[in-house]
Design a protein around this motif. Structure first.
Motif, PDB file in Angstrom:
ATOM      1  N   PRO A   1       0.814  -1.223   0.000  1.00 52.22           N
ATOM      2  CA  PRO A   1       0.000   0.000   0.000  1.00 52.22           C
ATOM      3  C   PRO A   1       0.845   1.271   0.000  1.00 52.22           C
ATOM      4  CG  PRO A   1       0.073  -0.939   2.194  1.00 52.22           C
ATOM      5  CD  PRO A   1       0.772  -1.924   1.295  1.00 52.22           C
ATOM      6  N   ALA A   2       0.209   2.369  -0.364  1.00 54.13           N
ATOM      7  CA  ALA A   2       0.842   3.689  -0.305  1.00 54.13           C
ATOM      8  C   ALA A   2       0.016   4.529   0.666  1.00 54.13           C
ATOM      9  CB  ALA A   2       0.872   4.329  -1.689  1.00 54.13           C
ATOM     10  N   PRO A   3       0.351   4.499   1.957  1.00 52.04           N
ATOM     11  CA  PRO A   3      -0.466   5.163   2.984  1.00 52.04           C
ATOM     12  C   PRO A   3      -0.769   6.631   2.715  1.00 52.04           C
ATOM     13  CG  PRO A   3       1.163   3.743   4.004  1.00 52.04           C
ATOM     14  CD  PRO A   3       1.494   3.781   2.542  1.00 52.04           C
ATOM     15  N   ALA A   4       0.227   7.380   2.237  1.00 51.66           N
ATOM     16  CA  ALA A   4      -0.017   8.800   1.950  1.00 51.66           C
ATOM     17  C   ALA A   4      -1.058   8.948   0.850  1.00 51.66           C
ATOM     18  CB  ALA A   4       1.286   9.484   1.544  1.00 51.66           C
ATOM     19  N   GLY A   5      -0.954   8.095  -0.160  1.00 51.69           N
ATOM     20  CA  GLY A   5      -1.922   8.132  -1.248  1.00 51.69           C
ATOM     21  C   GLY A   5      -3.310   7.720  -0.796  1.00 51.69           C
TER      22      GLY A   5
ATOM     23  N   LYS B   1      -6.304  19.335 -14.338  1.00 52.15           N
ATOM     24  CA  LYS B   1      -7.312  18.283 -14.178  1.00 52.15           C
ATOM     25  C   LYS B   1      -6.966  17.474 -12.931  1.00 52.15           C
ATOM     26  CE  LYS B   1      -8.307  17.682 -19.138  1.00 52.15           C
ATOM     27  NZ  LYS B   1      -7.301  18.608 -19.685  1.00 52.15           N
ATOM     28  N   VAL B   2      -7.934  17.325 -12.054  1.00 53.12           N
ATOM     29  CA  VAL B   2      -7.724  16.592 -10.802  1.00 53.12           C
ATOM     30  C   VAL B   2      -8.655  15.387 -10.788  1.00 53.12           C
ATOM     31  CG1 VAL B   2      -7.760  16.713  -8.287  1.00 53.12           C
ATOM     32  CG2 VAL B   2      -7.132  18.741  -9.619  1.00 53.12           C
ATOM     33  N   ALA B   3      -8.103  14.216 -10.528  1.00 52.76           N
ATOM     34  CA  ALA B   3      -8.893  12.983 -10.547  1.00 52.76           C
ATOM     35  C   ALA B   3     -10.097  13.086  -9.621  1.00 52.76           C
ATOM     36  CB  ALA B   3      -8.021  11.802 -10.139  1.00 52.76           C
ATOM     37  N   LYS B   4     -11.235  12.647 -10.111  1.00 51.88           N
ATOM     38  CA  LYS B   4     -12.452  12.663  -9.298  1.00 51.88           C
ATOM     39  C   LYS B   4     -12.257  11.771  -8.072  1.00 51.88           C
ATOM     40  CE  LYS B   4     -17.398  11.534  -9.458  1.00 51.88           C
ATOM     41  NZ  LYS B   4     -18.491  10.952 -10.285  1.00 51.88           N
ATOM     42  N   GLY B   5     -12.588  12.294  -6.914  1.00 54.57           N
ATOM     43  CA  GLY B   5     -12.439  11.535  -5.676  1.00 54.57           C
ATOM     44  C   GLY B   5     -11.186  11.881  -4.906  1.00 54.57           C
ATOM     45  N   ALA B   6     -10.183  12.464  -5.582  1.00 53.93           N
ATOM     46  CA  ALA B   6      -8.954  12.852  -4.888  1.00 53.93           C
ATOM     47  C   ALA B   6      -9.246  14.021  -3.952  1.00 53.93           C
ATOM     48  CB  ALA B   6      -7.879  13.240  -5.893  1.00 53.93           C
ATOM     49  N   LEU B   7      -8.731  13.957  -2.737  1.00 53.65           N
ATOM     50  CA  LEU B   7      -8.999  15.006  -1.758  1.00 53.65           C
ATOM     51  C   LEU B   7      -8.128  16.239  -1.958  1.00 53.65           C
ATOM     52  CD1 LEU B   7      -9.417  12.868   1.489  1.00 53.65           C
ATOM     53  CD2 LEU B   7     -11.168  13.667  -0.104  1.00 53.65           C
ATOM     54  N   ALA B   8      -7.046  16.076  -2.689  1.00 55.94           N
ATOM     55  CA  ALA B   8      -6.155  17.215  -2.936  1.00 55.94           C
ATOM     56  C   ALA B   8      -5.410  16.989  -4.243  1.00 55.94           C
ATOM     57  CB  ALA B   8      -5.167  17.376  -1.787  1.00 55.94           C
ATOM     58  N   PRO B   9      -5.100  18.054  -4.957  1.00 61.13           N
ATOM     59  CA  PRO B   9      -4.327  17.909  -6.198  1.00 61.13           C
ATOM     60  C   PRO B   9      -2.848  17.743  -5.890  1.00 61.13           C
ATOM     61  CG  PRO B   9      -4.767  20.210  -5.788  1.00 61.13           C
ATOM     62  CD  PRO B   9      -5.489  19.444  -4.704  1.00 61.13           C
ATOM     63  N   MET B  10      -2.101  17.293  -6.873  1.00 59.68           N
ATOM     64  CA  MET B  10      -0.655  17.202  -6.723  1.00 59.68           C
ATOM     65  C   MET B  10      -0.079  18.574  -7.054  1.00 59.68           C
ATOM     66  SD  MET B  10       1.982  14.510  -8.523  1.00 59.68           S
ATOM     67  CE  MET B  10       1.642  15.096 -10.188  1.00 59.68           C
ATOM     68  N   VAL B  11       0.536  19.209  -6.081  1.00 59.05           N
ATOM     69  CA  VAL B  11       0.968  20.597  -6.287  1.00 59.05           C
ATOM     70  C   VAL B  11       2.484  20.759  -6.298  1.00 59.05           C
ATOM     71  CG1 VAL B  11      -1.103  21.541  -5.264  1.00 59.05           C
ATOM     72  CG2 VAL B  11       0.848  21.054  -3.798  1.00 59.05           C
ATOM     73  N   ILE B  12       3.224  19.675  -6.162  1.00 57.00           N
ATOM     74  CA  ILE B  12       4.676  19.824  -6.074  1.00 57.00           C
ATOM     75  C   ILE B  12       5.389  19.412  -7.353  1.00 57.00           C
ATOM     76  CG2 ILE B  12       4.659  19.408  -3.597  1.00 57.00           C
ATOM     77  CD1 ILE B  12       5.723  16.588  -4.192  1.00 57.00           C
ATOM     78  N   ALA B  13       4.638  19.037  -8.386  1.00 55.17           N
ATOM     79  CA  ALA B  13       5.289  18.492  -9.575  1.00 55.17           C
ATOM     80  C   ALA B  13       5.996  19.512 -10.465  1.00 55.17           C
ATOM     81  CB  ALA B  13       4.281  17.708 -10.405  1.00 55.17           C
ATOM     82  N   PRO B  14       5.387  20.661 -10.810  1.00 57.63           N
ATOM     83  CA  PRO B  14       6.062  21.565 -11.742  1.00 57.63           C
ATOM     84  C   PRO B  14       7.458  21.949 -11.267  1.00 57.63           C
ATOM     85  CG  PRO B  14       3.793  22.237 -11.421  1.00 57.63           C
ATOM     86  CD  PRO B  14       4.076  21.172 -10.409  1.00 57.63           C
ATOM     87  N   GLY B  15       8.452  21.734 -12.110  1.00 62.52           N
ATOM     88  CA  GLY B  15       9.824  22.050 -11.740  1.00 62.52           C
ATOM     89  C   GLY B  15      10.540  20.910 -11.052  1.00 62.52           C
ATOM     90  N   LEU B  16       9.790  19.955 -10.530  1.00 58.63           N
ATOM     91  CA  LEU B  16      10.410  18.826  -9.835  1.00 58.63           C
ATOM     92  C   LEU B  16      11.052  17.864 -10.816  1.00 58.63           C
ATOM     93  CD1 LEU B  16      10.826  17.425  -7.065  1.00 58.63           C
ATOM     94  CD2 LEU B  16       8.714  16.178  -7.500  1.00 58.63           C
TER      95      LEU B  16
END
Length: 235
Positions: free
Chosen positions: A151-155, A202-217
């Protein structure tokens, strides 16, 4: 029955019995070797699985706890998941979206679309291997589960998309913008690149938060390698 035939049959029976005895003794030897106390069957594989699971759990606990240094120069640290979700709920979806975009740009710069990938061979084993390494080093595995047994607990906490089963090229529902209207999209190359490089689009339906650390990473080449690896997971 003649004596000649009888003797021939007897010799054959003795020979067959001897062969069976040798096979039986060899089989016993193998069983004893495999099951001897110092050699547990599958011990190495089990040890590797436990080590991998422990690594993921430790990384997930760290990410959930927050306070990890995201940008040392700008003194930016991550918030605990519970605190971040509370702030998002307090701001409301419109203001939260604006704030997330603002912080993402401040941290990583503006979004720049990657190069055309239509001629890239995403089935290239070397590219897939590179993507797998990046998936670990960029800590993607803490939010996106790729193995049903690990599992991925954070996810799980933020209901992040998983990369298990037959998903590539399939339809899914997303929000256009954070908590925006619902739209159906195809999980293909274009969608993957946009999701990584412009996660607020675009944020997946059901996700509680978007991924915000990707640009530039990740850079263009790394996005392509990650895409090759993720696509290879679709079975």
């Amino acid at each position: 029955m003649s004596d000649e035939f009888y003797n021939h049959d007897r010799e054959g029976s003795v020979f067959t019995s001897l062969i069976l005895l040798i096979v039986f003794m060899f089989g016993c030897f193998v069983v004893v070797r495999v099951h001897e106390p110092s050699q547990v069957v599958g011990a190495d594989n089990a040890k590797d699985r436990l080590a991998k699971k422990e690594k993921i759990n430790n990384a997930s606990v760290s990410k959930l706890a927050g306070n990890a240094v995201v940008n040392k120069e700008k003194k930016i640290v991550s918030l605990p998941i519970s605190t971040a979700l509370s702030k998002v709920a307090t701001l409301g979806k419109i203001e939260a979206r604006k704030e997330l975009i603002k912080r993402s740009i401040e941290k990583d710069g503006k979004y720049e679309p990657p190069k055309d990938v239509s001629k890239v061979d995403l089935s290239d084993p070397a590219l897939i291997a590179q993507g797998k390494i990046l998936f670990q080093s960029k800590t993607c595995f803490t939010c996106h589960q790729v193995n049903p047994a690990v599992p991925a607990p954070a996810g799980m906490a933020i209901k992040a998309p998983v990369f298990i089963g037959d998903f590539w090229g399939k339809e899914r529902e997303v929000h256009i913008g954070y908590q925006g209207p619902i739209q159906k999209v195809i999980r293909n190359e274009e969608y993957f690149i946009e999701s990584v490089m412009q996660p607020m689009a675009k944020v997946a339906k059901g996700a509680l938060a978007p991924m915000v650390i990707a640009p530039g990473l990740v850079n263009n080449e790394e996005v392509i390698a990650l895409m090759a690896y993720v696509k290879s997971l679709s079975k």
